[in-house]
Design a protein around this motif. Sequence first.
Motif, PDB file in Angstrom:
ATOM      1  N   TYR A  38      -6.163  -0.985  19.627  1.00 53.59           N
ATOM      2  CA  TYR A  38      -5.015  -0.934  20.529  1.00 53.59           C
ATOM      3  C   TYR A  38      -4.035   0.115  20.031  1.00 53.59           C
ATOM      4  O   TYR A  38      -3.598   0.084  18.882  1.00 53.59           O
ATOM      5  CB  TYR A  38      -4.332  -2.302  20.611  1.00 53.59           C
ATOM      6  N   THR A  39      -3.705   1.063  20.875  1.00 53.18           N
ATOM      7  CA  THR A  39      -2.812   2.148  20.495  1.00 53.18           C
ATOM      8  C   THR A  39      -1.371   1.743  20.748  1.00 53.18           C
ATOM      9  O   THR A  39      -0.988   1.464  21.876  1.00 53.18           O
ATOM     10  CB  THR A  39      -3.140   3.441  21.280  1.00 53.18           C
ATOM     11  N   ARG A  40      -0.616   1.685  19.673  1.00 47.71           N
ATOM     12  CA  ARG A  40       0.817   1.399  19.802  1.00 47.71           C
ATOM     13  C   ARG A  40       1.566   2.728  19.775  1.00 47.71           C
ATOM     14  O   ARG A  40       1.062   3.720  19.270  1.00 47.71           O
ATOM     15  CB  ARG A  40       1.288   0.479  18.679  1.00 47.71           C
ATOM     16  N   SER A  41       2.759   2.726  20.278  1.00 51.33           N
ATOM     17  CA  SER A  41       3.535   3.977  20.245  1.00 51.33           C
ATOM     18  C   SER A  41       3.945   4.276  18.811  1.00 51.33           C
ATOM     19  O   SER A  41       4.330   3.384  18.067  1.00 51.33           O
ATOM     20  CB  SER A  41       4.764   3.867  21.160  1.00 51.33           C
ATOM     21  N   MET A  42       3.835   5.534  18.401  1.00 55.55           N
ATOM     22  CA  MET A  42       4.118   5.944  17.013  1.00 55.55           C
ATOM     23  C   MET A  42       5.550   6.391  16.882  1.00 55.55           C
ATOM     24  O   MET A  42       6.111   7.056  17.598  1.00 55.55           O
ATOM     25  CB  MET A  42       3.193   7.087  16.592  1.00 55.55           C
TER      26      MET A  42
ATOM     27  N   PRO B  91       0.780  -3.262   9.619  1.00 51.96           N
ATOM     28  CA  PRO B  91       1.193  -2.622  10.873  1.00 51.96           C
ATOM     29  C   PRO B  91       1.236  -1.097  10.720  1.00 51.96           C
ATOM     30  O   PRO B  91       2.213  -0.451  11.056  1.00 51.96           O
ATOM     31  CB  PRO B  91       2.589  -3.208  11.109  1.00 51.96           C
ATOM     32  N   LEU B  92       0.168  -0.555  10.156  1.00 52.32           N
ATOM     33  CA  LEU B  92       0.064   0.878   9.883  1.00 52.32           C
ATOM     34  C   LEU B  92      -1.270   1.392  10.400  1.00 52.32           C
ATOM     35  O   LEU B  92      -2.236   0.643  10.522  1.00 52.32           O
ATOM     36  CB  LEU B  92       0.160   1.134   8.371  1.00 52.32           C
ATOM     37  N   SER B  93      -1.317   2.694  10.652  1.00 55.07           N
ATOM     38  CA  SER B  93      -2.572   3.299  11.110  1.00 55.07           C
ATOM     39  C   SER B  93      -3.453   3.658   9.909  1.00 55.07           C
ATOM     40  O   SER B  93      -2.980   3.745   8.771  1.00 55.07           O
ATOM     41  CB  SER B  93      -2.277   4.565  11.923  1.00 55.07           C
TER      42      SER B  93
ATOM     43  N   ARG C 267      -7.508   8.486  14.005  1.00 62.03           N
ATOM     44  CA  ARG C 267      -6.334   8.457  13.124  1.00 62.03           C
ATOM     45  C   ARG C 267      -5.357   7.341  13.449  1.00 62.03           C
ATOM     46  O   ARG C 267      -4.675   6.821  12.579  1.00 62.03           O
ATOM     47  CB  ARG C 267      -5.638   9.807  13.129  1.00 62.03           C
ATOM     48  N   SER C 268      -5.279   6.936  14.710  1.00 60.97           N
ATOM     49  CA  SER C 268      -4.299   5.928  15.117  1.00 60.97           C
ATOM     50  C   SER C 268      -4.874   4.509  15.149  1.00 60.97           C
ATOM     51  O   SER C 268      -4.182   3.580  15.565  1.00 60.97           O
ATOM     52  CB  SER C 268      -3.713   6.289  16.480  1.00 60.97           C
ATOM     53  N   ILE C 269      -6.120   4.323  14.700  1.00 59.65           N
ATOM     54  CA  ILE C 269      -6.679   2.971  14.619  1.00 59.65           C
ATOM     55  C   ILE C 269      -5.795   2.157  13.675  1.00 59.65           C
ATOM     56  O   ILE C 269      -5.388   2.632  12.613  1.00 59.65           O
ATOM     57  CB  ILE C 269      -8.141   3.000  14.120  1.00 59.65           C
ATOM     58  N   ASN C 270      -5.485   0.938  14.069  1.00 58.58           N
ATOM     59  CA  ASN C 270      -4.615   0.074  13.268  1.00 58.58           C
ATOM     60  C   ASN C 270      -5.386  -0.561  12.123  1.00 58.58           C
ATOM     61  O   ASN C 270      -6.524  -0.997  12.291  1.00 58.58           O
ATOM     62  CB  ASN C 270      -4.025  -1.036  14.142  1.00 58.58           C
TER      63      ASN C 270
ATOM     64  N   PRO D  41       0.817  -1.221   0.000  1.00 60.29           N
ATOM     65  CA  PRO D  41       0.000   0.000   0.000  1.00 60.29           C
ATOM     66  C   PRO D  41       0.848   1.268   0.000  1.00 60.29           C
ATOM     67  O   PRO D  41       2.003   1.257   0.424  1.00 60.29           O
ATOM     68  CB  PRO D  41      -0.765  -0.101   1.320  1.00 60.29           C
ATOM     69  N   LEU D  42       0.264   2.340  -0.501  1.00 56.28           N
ATOM     70  CA  LEU D  42       0.914   3.651  -0.393  1.00 56.28           C
ATOM     71  C   LEU D  42       0.860   4.076   1.069  1.00 56.28           C
ATOM     72  O   LEU D  42      -0.150   3.887   1.745  1.00 56.28           O
ATOM     73  CB  LEU D  42       0.173   4.691  -1.226  1.00 56.28           C
ATOM     74  N   ILE D  43       1.939   4.644   1.559  1.00 56.15           N
ATOM     75  CA  ILE D  43       1.985   5.109   2.943  1.00 56.15           C
ATOM     76  C   ILE D  43       2.103   6.629   2.928  1.00 56.15           C
ATOM     77  O   ILE D  43       2.941   7.193   2.227  1.00 56.15           O
ATOM     78  CB  ILE D  43       3.170   4.476   3.702  1.00 56.15           C
TER      79      ILE D  43
END
Length: 159
Positions: free
Chosen positions: A155-159, A54-56, A46-49, A12-14
């Motif tokens: 689950y919010t992971r550290s960015m 492994p991207l938001s 915005r931070s939903i996985n 995917p484009l990031i």
Amino acid sequence: MSGGTRLENANPLIFQRSGERLLTATDEDEDVADPIDDREIFDLIRSINDPEHPLSLEELNVVEQMRVNVSDEESTVSVEFTPTIPHCSMATLIGLSIKVKLLRSLPDRFKIDVHITPGTHASEDAVNKQLADKERVAAALENSQLLEVVNQCLYTRSM
């Protein structure tokens, strides 16, 4: 994402994450009435996985602040999301994750509408119908396996 499963969109484009919202003294003052706005809703989702990567959702450009509309006075929130590919089988799960995050985060007075950006998904009408149906959403959340997947997305992971 499980080990042996083939990705639908393997490359995917990031997109670059937007900056954090700058808070003012008024924003942090609990005695000041602070209406909920588009940016506040965007910051919640915005931070939903993504369920496959492994991207938001922000990093995949699935959610954008310009596609969030809030009327605090009318207690309505509308979020359009754009799947990364037109045949994304995860569209319903992504929409459900957005809806659950907002249901858990906002006061009960809000009516929440989560739907696919028009013209961006082959099954847009079917997915939108599922996400708009309170009974279907409630039934989905009673499924322990599905709820576990949604919780992993939230689950919010550290960015």
